[in-house]
Design a protein around this motif. Structure first.
Motif, short mmCIF file in Angstrom:
data_model
loop_
_atom_site.label_atom_id
_atom_site.label_comp_id
_atom_site.label_asym_id
_atom_site.label_seq_id
_atom_site.Cartn_x
_atom_site.Cartn_y
_atom_site.Cartn_z
N SER A 422 0.82 -1.31 -0.10
CA SER A 422 -0.10 0.09 -0.23
C SER A 422 0.84 1.23 0.07
O SER A 422 0.41 2.26 -0.76
CB SER A 422 -0.89 0.00 1.23
OG SER A 422 -1.91 -1.28 0.96
N ARG A 423 2.04 1.40 0.77
CA ARG A 423 2.96 2.46 0.72
C ARG A 423 3.55 2.62 -0.64
O ARG A 423 3.69 3.60 -1.06
CB ARG A 423 3.99 2.25 1.70
CG ARG A 423 3.44 2.37 3.30
CD ARG A 423 4.54 1.72 4.25
NE ARG A 423 3.80 2.09 5.66
CZ ARG A 423 4.50 1.49 6.68
NH1 ARG A 423 5.61 0.57 6.56
NH2 ARG A 423 3.79 1.63 7.97
N ALA A 424 3.93 1.53 -1.48
CA ALA A 424 4.42 1.64 -2.55
C ALA A 424 3.50 2.19 -3.43
O ALA A 424 3.77 3.05 -4.43
CB ALA A 424 4.75 0.23 -2.95
N LEU A 425 2.14 1.66 -3.34
CA LEU A 425 1.09 2.25 -4.22
C LEU A 425 0.76 3.76 -4.11
O LEU A 425 0.18 4.49 -4.95
CB LEU A 425 -0.41 1.52 -4.17
CG LEU A 425 -0.32 0.21 -4.73
CD1 LEU A 425 -1.31 -0.81 -4.11
CD2 LEU A 425 -0.48 0.45 -6.15
N GLN A 426 1.14 4.19 -2.88
CA GLN A 426 1.10 5.77 -2.56
C GLN A 426 2.27 6.40 -3.64
O GLN A 426 1.82 7.67 -3.97
CB GLN A 426 1.18 5.97 -1.24
CG GLN A 426 0.22 5.75 -0.54
CD GLN A 426 0.35 5.96 1.21
OE1 GLN A 426 1.47 6.11 1.54
NE2 GLN A 426 -0.74 5.59 1.91
N VAL A 427 3.13 5.91 -3.84
CA VAL A 427 4.33 6.42 -4.43
C VAL A 427 4.03 6.56 -6.14
O VAL A 427 4.12 7.23 -6.46
CB VAL A 427 5.86 5.68 -4.25
CG1 VAL A 427 6.65 6.26 -5.25
CG2 VAL A 427 6.06 5.80 -2.76
N THR A 428 3.41 5.06 -6.30
CA THR A 428 2.90 4.90 -7.97
C THR A 428 1.81 4.37 -7.80
O THR A 428 1.61 3.16 -7.91
CB THR A 428 3.96 3.89 -8.60
OG1 THR A 428 4.33 2.97 -7.90
CG2 THR A 428 5.43 4.60 -8.59
N PRO A 429 0.53 5.22 -7.83
CA PRO A 429 -0.71 4.64 -7.95
C PRO A 429 -1.01 4.14 -9.10
O PRO A 429 -0.49 4.23 -10.08
CB PRO A 429 -1.61 5.97 -7.74
CG PRO A 429 -0.50 6.97 -7.22
CD PRO A 429 0.71 6.51 -7.70
N ASP A 430 -1.77 2.96 -8.91
CA ASP A 430 -2.27 1.97 -10.13
C ASP A 430 -1.02 1.29 -10.60
O ASP A 430 -1.49 1.05 -11.97
CB ASP A 430 -3.06 2.83 -11.10
CG ASP A 430 -4.42 3.42 -10.67
OD1 ASP A 430 -5.03 2.93 -9.68
OD2 ASP A 430 -5.00 4.33 -11.24
#
Length: 579
Positions: A422-430
């Motif tokens: 989830s933290r990684a998805l905050q950096v690169t959403p989708d």
């Protein structure tokens, strides 16, 4: 376009040459009340009146304005300021800068004025012709551009052909550039310098004029016969599919300069691309060694899966000169990993300098090795530090979070894995890979709704993603819900990759959920024989158990236990079946 003019930022020293002269005016004294001179009359500077020019006629102001505009990448404003400065300054370099900027912003009147001023101040013929050719190209005047380029190369200036190439590279019209290249850079006109011939051949190749490039390269090799001309022609022959001709030319090049490291690397690269790893390796084994030759030799050995050579290289590199060893710390770590020397690999990765191009990769590999060595806490600590160190570099930050999540997945700590994803998805959403990973984490944690949401979202982004299709189908089947949709999804995945054991596992597990035990056993056994995966084995064991074949099931469970003693899936299944 700005980068083409960055060299002109060196012109700040012109400002010093343009200091405004102060005009002296008025020498009358002013008497005090008593008729005597006042105290100020005793100070000579007190009687001076300074004539301050307005901004448009202040050379220093215009130069500073131009430089400030350049620092903001505001070329139009910089051009205007330098255009005014050129009319005020006696320095031809200021006019040269004004001309270059005016051409860059396609201001023809300003460019013509600057070029005229530059000529009046004594411009050298070669750069003046270069500027006029650039101006003509920007106006689409091919004939005038050709005339000026012929003047340029006819000056005999040592930099003339380099300037010629720069004009063509900067052209906005590739067809126009190729026409001028072939018209001006002919074998009859090119100088007695192999570098110029090679540059024109490379430029032709870059512009898509392969026949011209080959003609010039062939003529250069025959005329000069240097290692470099042979090597360039050999490279062109190789890309044309003439490997025999290419090899003969590279052999000639090496005969001219057998110790040239770059030449040996270029030849080895071509041989490696053709799959001739053995010949490439032999070529690099002989002669001087540096960090680049060791890296290429290691890459060739890895492609050939030659463990013996990897071992020999590892030993050689450890005994190499200190500077080579230090610059090869990351390569030494990789070689140690290939040889399953994990502790040694850790030590080498720790020696990779912070400014090394491989510093991030070395830290990442260290975290993975720490996990492999059973030092999970240290692995996550390393990744946490990386997440701080690379906070301002999104691509690296994303990767650090992703690896952290993957390590948590390996440990069966699915909640922590989900948080890292989830933290990684905050950096690169989708991000598709991250959505897939988080979906798996949710599924393993029993959070089926969240897993299904991630997989559905991923399929909206990539409708033909076979892995996501299979994952969604399996998740639904494993949760024993929406089985018709699960069947449709897994069938779609099977059609795309019919021999994939993971997809076969999904199909077998779906058959189990549908109550088709015989079909489930057949499918899962096939997947198990194709790839001894722990989860497949657990599924097969459960099906066998439900068929009443408990001993066969125990045999499979025993195999899984040997493969993965910490298997959470095995533990939960045995607890449920209570064999």
């Amino acid at each position: 376009m700005l980068s083409r003019w960055s060299k002109f930022k060196q012109l700040r020293h012109f400002a010093a040459a343009g200091m405004v002269a102060m005009a002296l005016a008025g020498c009358a004294t002013v008497s005090g009340p008593s008729g005597r001179s006042s105290a100020t009359d005793k100070q000579p500077l007190g009687r001076l009146v300074v004539a301050v020019p307005d901004e448009d006629h202040d050379l220093m102001a215009q130069l500073l304005a131009g430089e400030m505009a350049l620092s903001r990448t505001d070329l139009k404003t910089a051009s205007q300021a330098y255009g005014r400065a050129a009319q005020l300054s006696p320095d031809p370099k200021v006019a040269e800068q004004a001309a270059a900027l005016a051409i860059a912003v396609r201001d023809t009147p300003a460019a013509e004025a600057a070029i005229a001023r530059w000529q009046a101040l004594g411009a050298r013929p070669a750069p003046l012709a270069q500027a006029r050719a650039q101006l003509a190209l920007s106006q689409g005047n091919t004939e005038e551009a050709r005339r000026q380029l012929e003047i340029l190369v006819g000056t005999g200036d040592p930099d003339a052909w380099r300037q010629f190439g720069r004009v063509l590279v900067g052209s906005r019209d590739a067809a126009q550039a190729t026409q001028l290249l072939e018209a001006v850079a002919t074998p009859q006109r090119l100088p007695n310098d192999p570098q110029a011939w090679l540059a024109m051949s490379e430029l032709g190749d870059k512009l898509g004029r392969h026949a011209y490039a080959l003609q010039i390269a062939d003529a250069a090799a025959k005329r000069f016969g240097t290692a470099e001309t042979y090597a360039w022609l050999g490279q062109m022959k190789y890309h044309d599919g003439d490997r025999v001709g290419a090899k003969a030319l590279f052999d000639k090049a090496l005969a001219k300069d057998p110790k040239d490291t770059h030449l040996r690397l270029a030849y080895a690269t071509l041989l490696g691309q053709g799959g001739d790893y053995t010949t490439a390796a032999k070529l690099l084994d002989n002669g001087p060694q540096d960090a680049d030759t060791y890296a290429m030799r290691a890459a060739l050995a890895a492609r050939a899966k030659d463990t013996k050579t990897i071992n020999r290289l590892y030993s050689q590199l450890q005994r190499s000169p200190e500077d080579v060893r230090q610059s090869s710390a990351y390569l030494l770590g990789q070689l140690a990993e290939m040889l399953d020397k994990k502790e040694e690999a850790l030590k080498w990765y720790d020696q990779v300098a912070d400014d090394d191009d491989h510093a991030f990769d070395a830290d990442l590999r260290s975290a993975i090795l720490l996990q492999d060595l059973g030092r999970s806490a240290e692995a996550h600590e390393q990744l946490a530090q990386m997440q701080t160190d690379y906070l301002d570099q999104p691509a690296m930050l994303r990767r650090a979070y992703e690896v952290d999540a993957e390590l948590y997945m390996d440990e069966g700590q699915y909640a922590q894995a989900e948080r890292s994803f989830s933290r990684a998805l905050q950096v690169t959403p989708d991000d598709p890979a991250l959505l897939y990973g988080r979906g798996l984490a949710y599924a393993e944690a029993g959070q089926t709704d969240q897993a299904v949401n991630d997989f559905r979202h991923l399929l909206q982004l990539k409708p033909d993603d076979t892995d996501a299709t299979n994952a969604l189908g399996y998740t639904l089947a494993d949760a024993n819900r929406d089985l018709p949709e699960a069947q449709r999804l897994i069938e779609q995945a099977r059609a795309a990759r019919p021999d994939d054991p993971a997809i076969q596992d999904s199909w077998g597990w779906l058959q189990y959920r549908l109550g088709h035990l015989d079909q489930a056993e057949k499918t899962l056994r096939g997947a198990w024989m194709a790839h001894k995966d722990a989860d497949v084995g657990v599924h097969l064991g459960e099906v066998l158990w439900k068929q009443g074949r408990q001993q066969d099931a125990r045999n499979v469970f025993d195999e899984v236990r040997k493969m993965d003693p910490q298997s959470v899936n095995l533990h939960n299944t045995l607890k449920r079946l209570n064999p």
